[in-house]
Design a protein around this motif. Sequence first.
Motif, PDB file in Angstrom:
ATOM      1  N   ALA A  75       0.834  -1.276  -0.059  1.00 31.08           N
ATOM      2  CA  ALA A  75      -0.038  -0.071  -0.081  1.00 31.08           C
ATOM      3  C   ALA A  75       0.912   1.216   0.037  1.00 31.08           C
ATOM      4  O   ALA A  75       1.846   1.318   0.793  1.00 31.08           O
ATOM      5  N   LYS A  76       0.563   2.156  -0.978  1.00 27.51           N
ATOM      6  CA  LYS A  76       1.334   3.519  -1.135  1.00 27.51           C
ATOM      7  C   LYS A  76       0.382   4.852  -1.053  1.00 27.51           C
ATOM      8  O   LYS A  76       0.658   5.692  -1.362  1.00 27.51           O
ATOM      9  N   GLY A  77      -0.890   4.510  -0.726  1.00 25.85           N
ATOM     10  CA  GLY A  77      -1.770   5.602  -0.458  1.00 25.85           C
ATOM     11  C   GLY A  77      -2.113   6.094  -1.811  1.00 25.85           C
ATOM     12  O   GLY A  77      -2.669   7.142  -1.949  1.00 25.85           O
ATOM     13  N   VAL A 134      -3.865   4.069   9.007  1.00 24.62           N
ATOM     14  CA  VAL A 134      -4.508   4.258   7.787  1.00 24.62           C
ATOM     15  C   VAL A 134      -5.312   5.532   7.934  1.00 24.62           C
ATOM     16  O   VAL A 134      -5.186   6.281   6.864  1.00 24.62           O
ATOM     17  N   LYS A 155      -2.894   8.353   7.394  1.00 24.57           N
ATOM     18  CA  LYS A 155      -2.409   8.606   5.975  1.00 24.57           C
ATOM     19  C   LYS A 155      -3.266   9.190   5.250  1.00 24.57           C
ATOM     20  O   LYS A 155      -3.095   9.829   4.349  1.00 24.57           O
ATOM     21  N   ASN A 188      -8.626   2.500  -3.219  1.00 19.67           N
ATOM     22  CA  ASN A 188      -7.604   3.062  -2.588  1.00 19.67           C
ATOM     23  C   ASN A 188      -6.921   1.874  -2.035  1.00 19.67           C
ATOM     24  O   ASN A 188      -7.278   0.897  -1.269  1.00 19.67           O
ATOM     25  N   GLU A 205      -4.628   1.426   0.458  1.00 16.91           N
ATOM     26  CA  GLU A 205      -4.598   1.460   1.979  1.00 16.91           C
ATOM     27  C   GLU A 205      -5.640   0.915   2.650  1.00 16.91           C
ATOM     28  O   GLU A 205      -5.648   0.130   3.408  1.00 16.91           O
ATOM     29  N   LYS A 247      -5.818  -2.936   1.752  1.00 10.00           N
ATOM     30  CA  LYS A 247      -4.970  -3.716   2.499  1.00 10.00           C
ATOM     31  C   LYS A 247      -5.809  -4.020   3.991  1.00 10.00           C
ATOM     32  O   LYS A 247      -5.805  -5.051   4.490  1.00 10.00           O
TER      33      LYS A 247
END
Length: 259
Positions: free
Chosen positions: A48-50, A109, A112, A169, A171, A174
């Motif tokens: 996950a990278k946003g 999460v 972020k 998304n 994030e 996940k």
Amino acid sequence: MIAARSHRQPQRWLVGTLVAALAFILAPAGTAQAAEAPPVPVPPSLSAKGKGGVALADRDFVIKVRLAGLWEIPAGNMAVKKSKDPRIQEIGRSISAQHVALDQLDIAVAKKLGIALPNLPNGDQQGWLNEMNNAPTPEQFDQIYVDRLRAAHGKIFPAIATIRASTRNDEVRKLAQEANQFVMTHMSLLESSGIVDYGSLPTAPAPAGAGGPAVDTAMVAAASSSGGLPGVNTSVILIVLAAALVAGVVTTMRIFRPR
């Protein structure tokens, strides 16, 4: 002598097969369904990278994960103190500890994605905690604890699946995968108590536009509760199957019998 022994070998093999088959057919059904240990939450392999847009449903999901921890952590701690059943105590301890871990993942999460999280359980959740705290006996506490948590997990389970399948998304995706594993584990733990009141759980909605013949829900309920179709004696079926197997083996032994 050698010829006689050679003819006995198939008979001995058939007798052994018959004994094993009869033991399998007549064995209690519960033996074939031995209880398995509940799955343990494991970190998924997703990265996950946003990236990806965050929908309103995604934000609502992140908030609900936080709310779940806000009441299930104190409920689990209460189970350790109020219950006299070692199994209920262990279930409460495990669920509470696992929600602490899930809560940390959820907070990360939310940070972020800029999602504000609550710090107190909602009204319904606080009511369930009050109900547990006011239980007059340890046995009543156990029933309330197990039933309230099992019902709550049953409601969030399909919601997690929807988010996992639809979110844009990474994030949130996940987190949904992680939460899914936790919820499956918690339902298995609660059901291992042996006191879940399944009759009080909400029924699944009927499929829309199924187009097939109507299903007799009373018959389905009777079949599931009795372990078979109503009016059919399972023991009789097993005896008939065993008799048919014996007849088949005897016929085969006559074929192999030396003439």
